[in-house]
Structure formats: structure tokens, C-alpha cells
Scaffold this active site. Structure first.
Site, PDB file in Angstrom:
ATOM      1  N   ASP A  91       0.829  -1.211   0.000  1.00 41.87           N
ATOM      2  CA  ASP A  91       0.000   0.000   0.000  1.00 41.87           C
ATOM      3  C   ASP A  91       0.859   1.255   0.000  1.00 41.87           C
ATOM      4  OD1 ASP A  91       0.965  -0.315   2.588  1.00 41.87           O
ATOM      5  OD2 ASP A  91      -0.965  -0.934   3.400  1.00 41.87           O
ATOM      6  N   ASN A 160      -7.029  -3.634  14.352  1.00 43.21           N
ATOM      7  CA  ASN A 160      -8.402  -3.982  13.970  1.00 43.21           C
ATOM      8  C   ASN A 160      -8.433  -5.141  12.974  1.00 43.21           C
ATOM      9  OD1 ASN A 160      -7.419  -2.810  11.684  1.00 43.21           O
ATOM     10  ND2 ASN A 160      -8.920  -1.150  11.569  1.00 43.21           N
ATOM     11  N   HIS A 162      -6.679  -5.314  10.173  1.00 44.29           N
ATOM     12  CA  HIS A 162      -6.466  -5.002   8.757  1.00 44.29           C
ATOM     13  C   HIS A 162      -5.174  -5.635   8.251  1.00 44.29           C
ATOM     14  CE1 HIS A 162      -4.221  -0.885   9.443  1.00 44.29           C
ATOM     15  NE2 HIS A 162      -3.401  -1.899   9.502  1.00 44.29           N
ATOM     16  N   GLU A 167      -9.409  -2.446   5.630  1.00 40.09           N
ATOM     17  CA  GLU A 167     -10.008  -2.237   6.943  1.00 40.09           C
ATOM     18  C   GLU A 167     -11.227  -3.162   7.109  1.00 40.09           C
ATOM     19  OE1 GLU A 167      -8.198  -0.599   8.790  1.00 40.09           O
ATOM     20  OE2 GLU A 167      -7.554   1.335   7.989  1.00 40.09           O
TER      21      GLU A 167
END
Ligand code: PGA
Length: 263
Positions: A91, A160, A162, A167
């Protein structure tokens, strides 16, 4: 799931405390961050020696710094050769100025590429300044295909769950595309922006879940107690888009390298 696999399929690596897992998902628990990083570096090096033109997906963040340091050492001391390797970063933020010290491009050159012999024309990082991020993402996905697909994906994990910047609620069928960062991710990444969440870009281009799942082999690194909840959900919880990393239970060849505090 990995938690239900028989212990008889354990295959502990040297220097590591425990390893559980079956044919597809393995969980390896290292005593500390140094051991986790060293063992992960050995696995990456073994892949390069076996297939010198391997195509890698690579992460950024705090977790893989020890892995990159280990690979640099193996390059300098053992002649580990990266010249035919291709890399695709998972990313990149959208909109950071060229050369910004918190960009993932800066990170990758500063922490890894400038210290090994990866060929510059085999390095791929989404261009966060592309005029049309949708088009940039589609081109990136195509470039992965043209390279023959990803042989080996190295992942970190967010608190979380990800992976990449996928996400919670990301569709498992997703490919590389522009995304919005979750609030928790912005808060967690503020430490790379002088502690100021307002300076963290709101958008990024990220490989999708399907892009990652198409990799032939996956390893995920996690250390620190702040990751333990996500790791528990990833390995022992239901496979759900609410915890993107849980999809890795379905990957045919996935190994989790965990520090004891994250495990
Ligand atoms: P970290 O980031 O290694 O800095 O904790 C991991 C991630 O958010 O994927």
C-alpha cells in the site's frame, strides 16, 4: 482453524518456543521480537535461494523493521542476492508530497532498498500522487499479474485486523483500489506523523484481500500485546469481513510469526 489442528502436526523451528498448525496454517511463537524477525528473515532468504526471481508483496510499519534489518545483514554478510527479485508494496498513502518522510516509498528505500541489490526496475509501490488513483490501482493489479502473480506475501496486521490497508468490512473479493483509512488506523499511524492524527492522509491505495489471497505463500508478522486481540480473532475466530485477516485461515500456505506478547 489453526486452533483446532492436532498438535501432532507441529513442526517447531529452532530457537522458537512453539509451533502449531496443519497443512495450510501454521502458527509460530517466538520468545521475542528479535527471534521472530530473524526466523522470518530466514524464511524469506530460503524463498529467494529456491527461486531467485521470486515476486514479493512487502509491508511497511514498525513490525517488519527487524526483518528488513536481517535481510540487509544477510545480503552484506552472506551475499543474499536480490538482483532478480521483484517487489510490490502492499500500500501507499494518497497525496503525500514526493519524498515525504512518512510515505511508504521513503520508508522502503530508507529501510531496505537502498541497502540491498534489488533492481530498481523491479520495485513497485503504488503512486500516491497519481492523477487518477483508480487507474493507478488497476494498473498496479495488472502489473502483479504480468509479473506472474505474487509468490510470497509478507504481511503485518493492524489492531483492527487489517492487512494492507484493508479495513474491517472490506470485501474478500477486493482487488487493488483506493481506500479510506479507519479512524483506529489513523490514530495508530499518527506516531509516524509526529504524533499528529490530522497529518495522517485519509486515503491510500491498497492491494485488495483477493490480491493478497492469490499469493502462493503468505507470512504474517505480529509482536506486542496491542496485537494479541486481533491475532486471537484472526486465528481462532470466525472467518469474517469484520476481521479482514481472518480470511487467512482459508489460505493454502500461511504462516503466522508471532512474538509471545502478541500470541
Ligand atoms: P505496525 O503496522 O507494524 O506499525 O504495527 C502494522 C499494520 O498496520 O498493518
Amino acid at each position: 482453524t489453526a486452533g483446532n489442528l492436532p498438535e501432532s502436526s507441529c513442526k517447531p523451528l529452532s530457537g522458537l518456543k512453539d509451533a502449531i498448525g496443519g497443512d495450510n496454517v501454521k502458527v509460530i511463537v517466538a520468545d521475542d521480537y528479535e527471534i521472530m524477525s530473524r526466523e522470518a528473515a530466514k524464511i524469506v532468504a530460503a524463498e529467494i535461494r529456491k527461486k531467485p526471481d521470486s515476486v514479493f508483496a512487502l509491508p511497511t510499519g514498525g513490525t517488519p523493521l527487524g526483518l528488513y534489518a536481517g535481510l540487509i545483514r544477510m545480503h552484506k554478510e552472506e551475499g543474499l542476492d536480490f538482483s532478480r527479485v521483484s517487489t510490490f508494496n502492499l500500500d501507499e498513502y494518497i497525496g503525500l508530497p514526493d519524498g515525504h518522510e512518512s510515505s511508504y516509498s521513503f520508508y522502503m528505500y530508507d529501510r531496505f532498498f537502498n541497502h540491498v541489490n534489488v533492481s530498481r526496475d523491479k520495485i513497485h509501490i503504488p503512486r500516491g500522487l497519481a492523477k487518477d488513483p483508480e487507474e493507478e490501482a488497476a494498473t498496479y493489479e495488472w502489473a502483479i499479474k504480468r509479473a506472474g502473480g505474487i509468490d510470497f506475501a509478507v504481511l503485518g496486521i493492524g489492531r483492527n485486523g487489517h492487512i494492507g490497508f484493508n479495513e474491517p468490512k472490506t470485501e474478500f473479493g477486493s482487488l487493488t483500489r483506493p481506500i479510506y483509512l479507519a479512524k483506529r488506523t489513523i490514530e495508530a499511524n499518527a506516531r509516524f506523523f509526529d504524533g499528529d492524527p490530522d497529518s495522517v492522509p485519509r486515503q491510500a491505495i491498497s492491494m485488495g484481500i483477493r490480491t493478497i489471497m492469490n499469493a502462493r505463500k503468505v507470512i504474517l508478522l505480529a509482536s506486542g500485546p496491542e496485537k494479541s486481540r486481533a491475532i486471537n480473532q484472526t486465528i481462532h475466530g470466525p472467518v469474517t469481513e469484520m476481521v479482514p485477516s481472518s480470511v487467512l485461515q482459508l489460505h493454502p500456505d500461511c504462516t503466522f510469526f508471532l512474538g509471545r506478547d502478541a500470541a
